[in-house]
Write a protein that holds these residues in place. Sequence first.
Motif, PDB file in Angstrom:
ATOM      1  N   GLY A 295       0.816  -1.209   0.000  1.00  0.00           N
ATOM      2  CA  GLY A 295       0.000   0.000   0.000  1.00  0.00           C
ATOM      3  C   GLY A 295       0.847   1.254   0.000  1.00  0.00           C
ATOM      4  N   THR A 296       1.936   1.210   0.752  1.00  0.00           N
ATOM      5  CA  THR A 296       2.818   2.380   0.799  1.00  0.00           C
ATOM      6  C   THR A 296       3.452   2.643  -0.549  1.00  0.00           C
ATOM      7  N   SER A 297       3.855   1.558  -1.232  1.00  0.00           N
ATOM      8  CA  SER A 297       4.482   1.754  -2.539  1.00  0.00           C
ATOM      9  C   SER A 297       3.495   2.311  -3.547  1.00  0.00           C
ATOM     10  N   HIS A 298       2.226   1.854  -3.463  1.00  0.00           N
ATOM     11  CA  HIS A 298       1.245   2.387  -4.414  1.00  0.00           C
ATOM     12  C   HIS A 298       0.884   3.833  -4.105  1.00  0.00           C
ATOM     13  N   SER A 299       0.879   4.176  -2.830  1.00  0.00           N
ATOM     14  CA  SER A 299       0.513   5.559  -2.491  1.00  0.00           C
ATOM     15  C   SER A 299       1.605   6.542  -2.876  1.00  0.00           C
ATOM     16  N   GLN A 300       2.833   6.086  -3.032  1.00  0.00           N
ATOM     17  CA  GLN A 300       3.940   6.974  -3.376  1.00  0.00           C
ATOM     18  C   GLN A 300       3.993   7.308  -4.858  1.00  0.00           C
ATOM     19  N   VAL A 301       3.169   6.657  -5.679  1.00  0.00           N
ATOM     20  CA  VAL A 301       3.176   6.954  -7.105  1.00  0.00           C
ATOM     21  C   VAL A 301       2.492   8.300  -7.328  1.00  0.00           C
ATOM     22  N   GLY A 302       3.140   9.175  -7.995  1.00  0.00           N
ATOM     23  CA  GLY A 302       2.615  10.529  -8.182  1.00  0.00           C
ATOM     24  C   GLY A 302       1.580  10.622  -9.305  1.00  0.00           C
ATOM     25  N   THR A 303       0.869  11.743  -9.302  1.00  0.00           N
ATOM     26  CA  THR A 303      -0.154  11.975 -10.320  1.00  0.00           C
ATOM     27  C   THR A 303       0.479  12.122 -11.698  1.00  0.00           C
ATOM     28  N   GLU A 304       1.644  12.701 -11.765  1.00  0.00           N
ATOM     29  CA  GLU A 304       2.311  12.895 -13.049  1.00  0.00           C
ATOM     30  C   GLU A 304       2.655  11.560 -13.704  1.00  0.00           C
ATOM     31  N   HIS A 305       3.090  10.617 -12.921  1.00  0.00           N
ATOM     32  CA  HIS A 305       3.388   9.309 -13.465  1.00  0.00           C
ATOM     33  C   HIS A 305       2.124   8.620 -13.998  1.00  0.00           C
ATOM     34  N   GLU A 306       1.002   8.793 -13.269  1.00  0.00           N
ATOM     35  CA  GLU A 306      -0.257   8.214 -13.741  1.00  0.00           C
ATOM     36  C   GLU A 306      -0.678   8.836 -15.063  1.00  0.00           C
ATOM     37  N   ARG A 307      -0.552  10.144 -15.162  1.00  0.00           N
ATOM     38  CA  ARG A 307      -0.940  10.806 -16.396  1.00  0.00           C
ATOM     39  C   ARG A 307      -0.039  10.362 -17.555  1.00  0.00           C
ATOM     40  N   ALA A 308       1.267  10.243 -17.294  1.00  0.00           N
ATOM     41  CA  ALA A 308       2.172   9.781 -18.346  1.00  0.00           C
ATOM     42  C   ALA A 308       1.826   8.353 -18.790  1.00  0.00           C
ATOM     43  N   ALA A 309       1.490   7.511 -17.821  1.00  0.00           N
ATOM     44  CA  ALA A 309       1.101   6.139 -18.174  1.00  0.00           C
ATOM     45  C   ALA A 309      -0.167   6.126 -19.018  1.00  0.00           C
ATOM     46  N   CYS A 310      -1.141   7.005 -18.669  1.00  0.00           N
ATOM     47  CA  CYS A 310      -2.381   7.071 -19.453  1.00  0.00           C
ATOM     48  C   CYS A 310      -2.111   7.528 -20.881  1.00  0.00           C
ATOM     49  N   VAL A 311      -1.237   8.519 -21.046  1.00  0.00           N
ATOM     50  CA  VAL A 311      -0.900   9.011 -22.391  1.00  0.00           C
ATOM     51  C   VAL A 311      -0.224   7.907 -23.210  1.00  0.00           C
ATOM     52  N   ILE A 312       0.708   7.215 -22.603  1.00  0.00           N
ATOM     53  CA  ILE A 312       1.406   6.134 -23.323  1.00  0.00           C
ATOM     54  C   ILE A 312       0.435   5.026 -23.702  1.00  0.00           C
ATOM     55  N   GLN A 313      -0.420   4.631 -22.789  1.00  0.00           N
ATOM     56  CA  GLN A 313      -1.395   3.581 -23.082  1.00  0.00           C
ATOM     57  C   GLN A 313      -2.359   4.001 -24.195  1.00  0.00           C
ATOM     58  N   ALA A 315      -1.807   6.221 -26.630  1.00  0.00           N
ATOM     59  CA  ALA A 315      -1.102   6.229 -27.914  1.00  0.00           C
ATOM     60  C   ALA A 315      -0.896   4.802 -28.434  1.00  0.00           C
ATOM     61  N   TRP A 316      -0.517   3.912 -27.558  1.00  0.00           N
ATOM     62  CA  TRP A 316      -0.282   2.514 -27.990  1.00  0.00           C
ATOM     63  C   TRP A 316      -1.573   1.848 -28.453  1.00  0.00           C
ATOM     64  N   ARG A 317      -2.673   2.084 -27.737  1.00  0.00           N
ATOM     65  CA  ARG A 317      -3.945   1.471 -28.124  1.00  0.00           C
ATOM     66  C   ARG A 317      -4.440   2.021 -29.455  1.00  0.00           C
ATOM     67  N   SER A 318      -4.271   3.331 -29.676  1.00  0.00           N
ATOM     68  CA  SER A 318      -4.692   3.891 -30.970  1.00  0.00           C
ATOM     69  C   SER A 318      -3.852   3.324 -32.113  1.00  0.00           C
TER      70      SER A 318
END
Length: 621
Positions: A295-313, A315-318
């Motif tokens: 839980g601690t490791s997941h809570s340390q993931v920042g919003t910027e990393h989530e947004r970057a992952a969403c953008v990459i996903q 682009a790859w899906r398109s």
Amino acid sequence: MWVFVFLNYQAVPVRMEQVEKDRDLVSELKRQVENEGLNLEQKINLLNSGLNKCLNMAAVQTDGSVLTRVKSQLYESGVLNHCVLILALDPRRLRGNWSAAATLAQVTSSCCVGVDPGEQSKAFHRLFLPSVMDGLLSLASQLTRQAECLSLFRKVMDSVSWLLRTHTQLIAQVLSSVHYEQIQLCDDSTVSLICVQLWIQSCTTSRDFLSGLSDDFVLLLLNEAVGQLAVSSDSAVGGASVRLILLMSSQLGLRLHPLLLSFRGLDSLLDKDWRGHGFDKDVDQLITLIQSDKGTSHSQVGTEHERAACVIQAAWRSYQTRRRVKSLNRAVSTLQRRYRARRRQQQHQKEAQQWEEELRYQVCVRRQRARREFHQKQRHLLQLLLPDQVQSYLQECERHAAVVIQSFWRGFRERRRYNDTRQRTLRRTQTQQQAARVLQRAVRHFLQKCRAAKRPPFTQFWIGQKGLTDSRRVELKRQVEEYITVHPSSRVSPEECERLHEEVQLLLLTELQRGEQRRREEQRREALLAHTRTQLEMLRDAPPLSAVTVTDAESFLTPSGPIAAHARDAHNATLQASRLPWWRTLGKTVDVFSPTHLQELEAELGGLYVGGSPDTLRWTE
């Protein structure tokens, strides 16, 4: 005040006397150990008794520095080096002395704890202590292979634990040791439990036991504990492994959290396999610790990393969608074709497997039926026989079976012997043929060189030489005519010169023909001499008649019919002449190979025969 001074005055001689006594005792022990007449068992017993005597005498003293001084003297004198050398010996030499070796390991470990090396501190910690630890682990590894030596293995591992508690720098050496890896590979649950308890005792004794280790060695220790949880099914080993992980977590704190996350599925393993074994509280605590780390490791993931992952996903899906739409028809056809081919292959494999299983089943059924019929027939025959004939019938069956087995074995042995003899004969024949070819090649080359050396240089005596053109020939003829016209002969006319020239040409041609005939006769004589030498060597090396084979006999035969016929007639004539009375053979000789006959035979065959084996026959023109 006077009493105090008197006591100090009396204590100094006593102390000096004790030091001298300890030094003499250690020197005597060293002298006895270095005696070359002692065998290994005597040396081990001597070290055990001598070291125990020194330590016991130092332990009864009220002064605590006496024991430290004795241990230092044992190290400085080299007695402990002898102990290390014995512990590192080949296990085959220690066989039968396991108990004494384990006792020596325990005493050596005790001598290494609390010693003051003084000026040799660097060598003691960097060289001596690692060698002691390596010897202890080597002995422990050998004891794991002896089923009756588990108590001795526990004693040696206690010595290792005792040494680790004082010298924590040896932890890295233990975790990276080859001998410790061999101990870990042992399947005995008792050995695994002793290894885990070693680290539990070390961590319990000192709170800073693991603080000096790097992450790699901490991961090795953690891997051992998790491996025991995954492999072992013993509740004692599992409980000890869980307690070890909890002790490491309490000592390392947040440093252990990322290392625990590398073992995926550890919480589910603990929940499924290790509940209900008597240590559920420790299991729940460890599971809570692992899940809190997640839980601690997941809570340390920042919003910027989530947004970057969403953008990459996105682009790859398109990209995947566009490519799939473009190649949809081709992909569908390819998928259908592969699916149908795969289904046909599976159907063929299934049919082939069914046929194979049916055939195997039929073979088994037929074998069982034949065996059943045979046994029924045997039982029926035994029922028909009289009781006193049953034993003789069984003996006859055994004899028949023995005859069949012996016949098969003898046939196999004779076939193998025949094949070996045939291969040896073929190899010998090939060797002889190759030798004959080499000899004939060498003889022909030698004869050719001799003929070339004896042949006189051939020069052309006529005018028309090679390379002379018609214009040059006309010019030379004109010059000759002019010279004859200017210088006419006073004695011989031109007609007489032409006649003499023609006569000289005829004589020269006759001489050349005679020389060619002489060379042919010389070549024929040399060939006959080579043939005779070859035949004589073959006759000299011929085997006796008792050991001659068909191949050896064929090597003395000739493929020529006339030669064989003439040899047979000559042999018969010689036999007939040998049967005649002596007075009939006076003045007569049997000329088997006369020169006239040889010339006729060579004219008939068109060449000269050079002897050899039947496969190496050659005719030279």
